[in-house]
Design a protein around this motif. Structure first.
Motif, PDB file in Angstrom:
ATOM      1  N   ALA A  42       0.862  -0.971   0.001  1.00 23.00           N
ATOM      2  CA  ALA A  42       0.126  -0.082   0.064  1.00 23.00           C
ATOM      3  C   ALA A  42       1.022   1.116  -0.091  1.00 23.00           C
ATOM      4  CB  ALA A  42      -0.912   0.122   1.217  1.00 23.00           C
ATOM      5  N   ALA A  43       2.147   1.314   0.761  1.00 24.61           N
ATOM      6  CA  ALA A  43       2.765   2.416   0.744  1.00 24.61           C
ATOM      7  C   ALA A  43       3.846   2.449  -0.064  1.00 24.61           C
ATOM      8  CB  ALA A  43       3.419   2.435   2.114  1.00 24.61           C
ATOM      9  N   GLY A  44       4.417   1.444  -0.547  1.00 22.12           N
ATOM     10  CA  GLY A  44       5.747   1.317  -1.231  1.00 22.12           C
ATOM     11  C   GLY A  44       5.119   1.213  -2.769  1.00 22.12           C
ATOM     12  N   ASN A  45       4.349   0.392  -3.071  1.00 21.01           N
ATOM     13  CA  ASN A  45       3.932   0.313  -4.491  1.00 21.01           C
ATOM     14  C   ASN A  45       2.814   1.151  -4.975  1.00 21.01           C
ATOM     15  OD1 ASN A  45       5.918  -1.850  -4.883  1.00 21.01           O
ATOM     16  ND2 ASN A  45       4.398  -3.387  -4.884  1.00 21.01           N
ATOM     17  N   PHE A  46       1.832   1.224  -4.433  1.00 21.64           N
ATOM     18  CA  PHE A  46       0.679   1.891  -4.914  1.00 21.64           C
ATOM     19  C   PHE A  46       0.746   3.238  -5.016  1.00 21.64           C
ATOM     20  CE2 PHE A  46      -3.250   4.228  -3.732  1.00 21.64           C
ATOM     21  CZ  PHE A  46      -3.977   3.690  -4.904  1.00 21.64           C
ATOM     22  N   PRO A  47       1.308   4.158  -4.193  1.00 19.07           N
ATOM     23  CA  PRO A  47       1.424   5.485  -4.252  1.00 19.07           C
ATOM     24  C   PRO A  47       2.094   5.898  -5.709  1.00 19.07           C
ATOM     25  CG  PRO A  47       1.774   5.394  -2.036  1.00 19.07           C
ATOM     26  CD  PRO A  47       1.774   3.861  -2.583  1.00 19.07           C
ATOM     27  N   VAL A  48       3.306   5.335  -5.918  1.00 20.72           N
ATOM     28  CA  VAL A  48       3.911   5.687  -7.236  1.00 20.72           C
ATOM     29  C   VAL A  48       3.295   5.147  -8.400  1.00 20.72           C
ATOM     30  CG1 VAL A  48       6.196   5.269  -8.402  1.00 20.72           C
ATOM     31  CG2 VAL A  48       6.067   5.702  -6.189  1.00 20.72           C
ATOM     32  N   LEU A  49       2.587   4.123  -8.315  1.00 20.28           N
ATOM     33  CA  LEU A  49       1.759   3.438  -9.467  1.00 20.28           C
ATOM     34  C   LEU A  49       0.876   4.502 -10.030  1.00 20.28           C
ATOM     35  CD1 LEU A  49       1.640   0.922 -11.223  1.00 20.28           C
ATOM     36  CD2 LEU A  49       0.168  -0.031  -9.498  1.00 20.28           C
ATOM     37  N   ILE A  50      -0.282   4.662  -8.950  1.00 25.71           N
ATOM     38  CA  ILE A  50      -1.089   5.615  -8.969  1.00 25.71           C
ATOM     39  C   ILE A  50      -0.818   7.035  -9.672  1.00 25.71           C
ATOM     40  CG2 ILE A  50      -1.624   6.515  -6.795  1.00 25.71           C
ATOM     41  CD1 ILE A  50      -4.485   4.986  -8.818  1.00 25.71           C
ATOM     42  N   LEU A  51       0.281   7.610  -8.885  1.00 31.24           N
ATOM     43  CA  LEU A  51       0.742   8.921  -9.505  1.00 31.24           C
ATOM     44  C   LEU A  51       1.320   8.736 -10.819  1.00 31.24           C
ATOM     45  CD1 LEU A  51       2.486  10.282  -6.123  1.00 31.24           C
ATOM     46  CD2 LEU A  51       0.331  10.982  -7.147  1.00 31.24           C
ATOM     47  N   SER A  52       1.974   7.684 -11.188  1.00 28.13           N
ATOM     48  CA  SER A  52       2.587   7.595 -12.354  1.00 28.13           C
ATOM     49  C   SER A  52       1.325   7.659 -13.586  1.00 28.13           C
ATOM     50  CB  SER A  52       3.519   6.483 -12.408  1.00 28.13           C
ATOM     51  OG  SER A  52       2.767   5.250 -12.812  1.00 28.13           O
ATOM     52  N   MET A  53       0.402   6.988 -13.254  1.00 29.05           N
ATOM     53  CA  MET A  53      -0.714   6.921 -14.121  1.00 29.05           C
ATOM     54  C   MET A  53      -1.683   8.196 -14.182  1.00 29.05           C
ATOM     55  SD  MET A  53      -2.386   3.176 -13.981  1.00 29.05           S
ATOM     56  CE  MET A  53      -2.559   2.863 -12.161  1.00 29.05           C
ATOM     57  N   TYR A  54      -1.981   8.853 -12.960  1.00 31.89           N
ATOM     58  CA  TYR A  54      -2.682   9.932 -12.891  1.00 31.89           C
ATOM     59  C   TYR A  54      -2.095  11.622 -13.054  1.00 31.89           C
ATOM     60  CZ  TYR A  54      -6.841   6.961 -12.645  1.00 31.89           C
ATOM     61  OH  TYR A  54      -8.054   6.436 -13.221  1.00 31.89           O
ATOM     62  N   TRP A  55      -0.697  11.447 -12.386  1.00 32.51           N
ATOM     63  CA  TRP A  55      -0.303  12.783 -12.274  1.00 32.51           C
ATOM     64  C   TRP A  55       0.772  13.115 -13.045  1.00 32.51           C
ATOM     65  CZ3 TRP A  55       3.846  14.553  -8.405  1.00 32.51           C
ATOM     66  CH2 TRP A  55       3.867  16.062  -8.403  1.00 32.51           C
ATOM     67  N   LYS A  56       0.441  14.196 -14.182  1.00 35.43           N
ATOM     68  CA  LYS A  56       1.547  14.469 -15.073  1.00 35.43           C
ATOM     69  C   LYS A  56       2.896  14.922 -14.429  1.00 35.43           C
ATOM     70  CE  LYS A  56       1.760  17.634 -18.766  1.00 35.43           C
ATOM     71  NZ  LYS A  56       1.031  18.558 -19.695  1.00 35.43           N
ATOM     72  N   GLY A  57       2.706  15.660 -13.560  1.00 34.55           N
ATOM     73  CA  GLY A  57       4.135  16.181 -12.928  1.00 34.55           C
ATOM     74  C   GLY A  57       5.038  15.288 -12.028  1.00 34.55           C
ATOM     75  N   LEU A  58       4.535  13.910 -11.848  1.00 31.26           N
ATOM     76  CA  LEU A  58       5.706  12.956 -11.362  1.00 31.26           C
ATOM     77  C   LEU A  58       6.813  12.868 -12.118  1.00 31.26           C
ATOM     78  CD1 LEU A  58       5.735  10.883  -8.863  1.00 31.26           C
ATOM     79  CD2 LEU A  58       5.153   9.142 -10.567  1.00 31.26           C
ATOM     80  N   THR A  59       8.013  12.929 -11.381  1.00 31.80           N
ATOM     81  CA  THR A  59       9.219  12.764 -12.037  1.00 31.80           C
ATOM     82  C   THR A  59      10.022  11.727 -11.419  1.00 31.80           C
ATOM     83  OG1 THR A  59      10.498  14.142 -10.361  1.00 31.80           O
ATOM     84  CG2 THR A  59       9.465  15.365 -12.459  1.00 31.80           C
ATOM     85  N   THR A  60      11.186  11.256 -12.118  1.00 32.52           N
ATOM     86  CA  THR A  60      11.748  10.344 -11.632  1.00 32.52           C
ATOM     87  C   THR A  60      12.357  10.453 -10.075  1.00 32.52           C
ATOM     88  OG1 THR A  60      12.659   9.589 -13.597  1.00 32.52           O
ATOM     89  CG2 THR A  60      13.863   8.793 -11.750  1.00 32.52           C
ATOM     90  N   ARG A  61      12.856  11.591  -9.836  1.00 26.12           N
ATOM     91  CA  ARG A  61      13.361  11.891  -8.401  1.00 26.12           C
ATOM     92  C   ARG A  61      12.213  11.837  -7.410  1.00 26.12           C
ATOM     93  NH1 ARG A  61      15.915  17.250  -5.784  1.00 26.12           N
ATOM     94  NH2 ARG A  61      14.088  18.207  -6.211  1.00 26.12           N
ATOM     95  N   GLY A  62      10.995  12.413  -7.711  1.00 22.99           N
ATOM     96  CA  GLY A  62       9.652  12.029  -6.769  1.00 22.99           C
ATOM     97  C   GLY A  62       9.182  10.843  -6.668  1.00 22.99           C
ATOM     98  N   ALA A  63       9.364   9.832  -7.917  1.00 28.13           N
ATOM     99  CA  ALA A  63       8.955   8.680  -7.613  1.00 28.13           C
ATOM    100  C   ALA A  63       9.766   7.955  -6.793  1.00 28.13           C
ATOM    101  CB  ALA A  63       9.029   7.986  -9.001  1.00 28.13           C
ATOM    102  N   LEU A  64      11.465   8.159  -6.715  1.00 35.62           N
ATOM    103  CA  LEU A  64      12.086   7.340  -5.885  1.00 35.62           C
ATOM    104  C   LEU A  64      12.172   7.731  -4.497  1.00 35.62           C
ATOM    105  CD1 LEU A  64      15.388   7.633  -8.220  1.00 35.62           C
ATOM    106  CD2 LEU A  64      13.813   5.655  -7.940  1.00 35.62           C
ATOM    107  N   PHE A  65      11.948   9.006  -4.202  1.00 37.85           N
ATOM    108  CA  PHE A  65      11.606   9.420  -2.824  1.00 37.85           C
ATOM    109  C   PHE A  65      10.376   8.947  -2.296  1.00 37.85           C
ATOM    110  CE2 PHE A  65      15.085  12.398  -3.450  1.00 37.85           C
ATOM    111  CZ  PHE A  65      15.806  12.393  -2.109  1.00 37.85           C
TER     112      PHE A  65
END
Lengths: 557, 107
Positions: A448-471
């Motif tokens: 829920a905390a490690g996989n889901f947030p990055v996955l859903i943000l990468s699908m829905y939020w244009k502004g997600l960058t690699t740096r943000g995804a990693l943090f």
């Protein structure tokens, strides 16, 4: 393929010798039962059937697409059954029926939390997952972000989830098989580990899917039959059942009132979040979205899966309630014949005792075989998810930078499966004496905390960058693990400290915001040129997500 | 090739219509599920006594069990409704969009 035949024979011999050794009880004899021949024969039928399927599937597993996603050739209905099979582990049947037996309504609440994630996955994720992904869910996060970095991260958190889940399944398997079949713990662990290696290495996703489908059908049939036979004793009247149950249960009429489990609102919310969004981050579940031909079938899969899960949870609820009278009032099922004392085999045996009480040794044997098959199938699904994280994400995409040949990639995934099998066996043996109940919670928390947030943000939020995804991803992963370590289940129960530092059982309510906030802050403050490219690339990803145009299709054969 | 296809689809007003309608539909259903689910969990946490009341005098069915059974069924019906609409109406719109973009590409 003669290699497979030989292996089958070797395994058959091993199983026979294993049974021969299972005779006299050694240590831990308290819990070990007489060898249960009904169960063993029925389980052998299941193994023979699944070996046949593996043999058939091995002829159809030639490309990486076949191995990871069954070539996208599974139908929605089949995949729905397989997803339901992946989701309903032995812990679901045994643990939840036991929870209803002892806590009544609280057990039912738990089931709703396990179920409610499915409609949300369907509405928000199913279509995009299928349109963007190919083999693993990190295909989606890697669509426009730095492939090497985000795949490494996804592989780490997938393997973390898989390992925690494997520990829970393997230890449960060993103890259950010791109890139900009268086999030695270590033999049971080896049997599960080796059978799983055979299914996955030779049959890939095709075999894993069909093993899962058969097992799901067996579980549904056995559970439904036990429920009907039990409920029949009360004339199929919920009123009669509950009047009797509340009159004998120690909770009385409070049986159907929310109890202590969710009395703390923060704990209740955290549990709800963890189970709901943990489901949406489990790698072996997400992988199943790529086994169907298109988004249409992906949606149907979820509909079938959630219908089966909802139906079966209600069957388990009735089983647990009927067991209050049928098992709970029968001295045969208690140690020393003392009603209200310790159940023979421990609290998790409620469903098995119920099966024996209403259907005799035949039904008990069948349910025991189902439980074994269930563990085997879930472990296989987990191993396949773990192996594809290693071979597809790490080896082919990160290490070889996409230059690996299909043959070498499949070879790596087979080696990875065998390694994971041995890891599972070692973990199972190491953790034998530990209380592993928190492992499933941990797996859901990390998902829920490690996989889901990055996955859903990468699908829905244009502004997600690699740096943000990693943090966000690493932040969620580490905080979920840290919260669980500091909670009662590890800090007090395992490490022996006096009081927990983190007072709640589920980390999701706290670890998920950590992941989302870190991902947001470190994306927003990322002004690098690569960040701009990644944001610009969202447009194409968005078009493909919405229309499915350019999505990987079903393979030719 | 797909970049050009995406560009043609993007400018098609039908695409905007599809995205808007399907998005609104999916979000509405999601909110219904989230509100009912967390609302129910908060009711359970804050007012367990109300959840433990019988639905009618003498009945052994409590409000909590009845509501939860309703949620199981209702969530699944919502899912079925979503699949029905998405697999017919929205998929038809998508197919038409792709067909149109293909045709424009050949001109």
């Amino acid at each position: 393929m003669s290699r497979l035949g030989q292996l089958g024979i070797t395994l058959g011999l091993m199983a026979v010798s294993a049974m021969a050794y299972a005779g006299p009880p050694v240590e831990g004899a308290m819990e070990k039962q007489a060898t249960n021949w009904h169960a063993i024969i029925m389980f052998c039928i299941f193994v023979a059937l699944s070996m046949g399927i593996t043999y058939w599937a091995s002829g159809r597993t030639k490309s990486t697409a076949d191995f990871y996603s069954a070539g996208g050739g599974i139908t929605g209905r089949q995949n729905g059954l397989a997803i339901a099979g992946d989701y309903m582990s032995a812990a679901t049947l045994l643990g939840l029926s036991a929870l209803v037996y002892s806590q009544g309504f609280d057990g039912y609440l738990y089931m709703l939390a396990f179920f409610a994630g499915w409609p949300v996955i369907l509405f928000m994720m199913a279509e995009r997952l299928r349109n963007l992904g190919r083999f693993t869910f990190s295909d989606i996060t890697a669509f426009r972000l730095d492939e090497g970095k985000v795949r490494t991260m996804a592989a780490i958190s997938s393997l973390t989830v898989v390992c925690f889940y494997l520990i829970a399944q393997m230890v449960g398997a060993g103890q259950l098989i010791k109890l139900l079949f009268g086999l030695d713990y270590n033999i049971a662990i080896f049997a599960v580990g080796i059978l799983m290696m055979v299914y996955v290495t030779f049959g890939g996703m095709v075999a894993t899917t069909w093993v899962q489908i058969i097992k799901a059908c067996m579980l549904l049939a056995g559970g439904t039959l036990a429920m009907l036979l039990a409920f029949n004793q009360f004339g199929f009247s919920f009123q009669t059942l509950m009047e009797k149950a509340t009159s004998v249960h120690k909770l009385g009429f409070k049986l159907m009132t929310p109890g202590s489990m969710l009395s703390d609102p923060i704990n209740a919310m955290s549990l709800g979040l963890g189970l709901m969004f943990g489901t949406a981050g489990l790698p072996h579940i997400l992988m199943r979205f790529f086994t169907v031909s298109d988004a249409k079938e992906a949606r149907k899969s979820v509909l079938y899966a959630s219908g089966i899960v909802a139906y079966f949870f209600n069957v388990i609820f009735l089983m647990g309630l009927c067991a209050i009278l049928i098992v709970g009032q029968n001295p045969d099922f208690f140690e020393g014949g003392k009603i209200g004392g310790k159940l023979i085999g421990g609290g998790n045996m409620v469903a098995m005792h119920l099966a024996r009480a209403v259907g005799g040794d035949m039904l008990l044997g069948f349910m025991a075989a189902v439980a074994f098959a269930t563990i085997l199938a879930v472990v296989s699904g987990l191993a396949l998810a773990g192996a594809s994280a290693i071979s597809h994400d790490l080896y082919a995409r990160v290490f070889k930078k996409g230059q690996a040949t299909e043959a070498s990639e499949i070879r790596v995934s087979r080696i990875a499966t065998i390694c994971l099998g041995f890891v599972a066996i070692i973990l199972g043996i190491t953790f034998e004496k530990q209380n592993v109940a928190f492992m499933v919670g941990l797996a859901f928390g990390v998902a829920a905390a490690g996989n889901f947030p990055v996955l859903i943000l990468s699908m829905y939020w244009k502004g997600l960058t690699t740096r943000g995804a990693l943090f966000g991803g690493y932040g969620g992963l580490f905080s979920a693990v840290a919260f669980v370590v500091l909670s009662k289940s590890v800090w007090v129960d395992v490490l022996g400290n006096a009081a927990p530092i983190f007072p709640y059982t589920q980390p999701a309510l706290f670890a998920m915001p950590v992941a989302f906030i870190l991902a947001y802050i470190f994306s927003k403050t990322d002004s690098s040129a690569s960040a701009k490219r990644e944001i610009d690339a969202f447009e194409d990803q968005y078009m493909r997500a919405q229309t499915g145009f350019g999505a990987s299709g079903a393979s030719k054969h | 090739m797909s970049a050009a296809m995406y560009e043609r689809m993007r400018v098609n007003p039908k695409f905007q219509k599809l995205v808007k309608e399907r998005g609104r539909f999916a979000w509405t259903l999601t909110f219904i599920v989230l509100i009912l689910f967390y609302g129910f969990f908060l009711m359970v946490a804050f007012n367990p006594a109300a959840m433990g009341k019988a639905v009618s005098d003498g009945s052994m069915l409590t409000v909590g069990v009845a509501v939860e059974l309703f949620l199981f069924i209702f969530f699944w019906i919502l899912s079925a409704y979503y699949v029905k609409v998405a697999n017919s109406k929205f998929d038809d719109m998508t197919q038409e969009l792709i067909k149109q973009a293909h045709k424009e590409g050949k001109q």
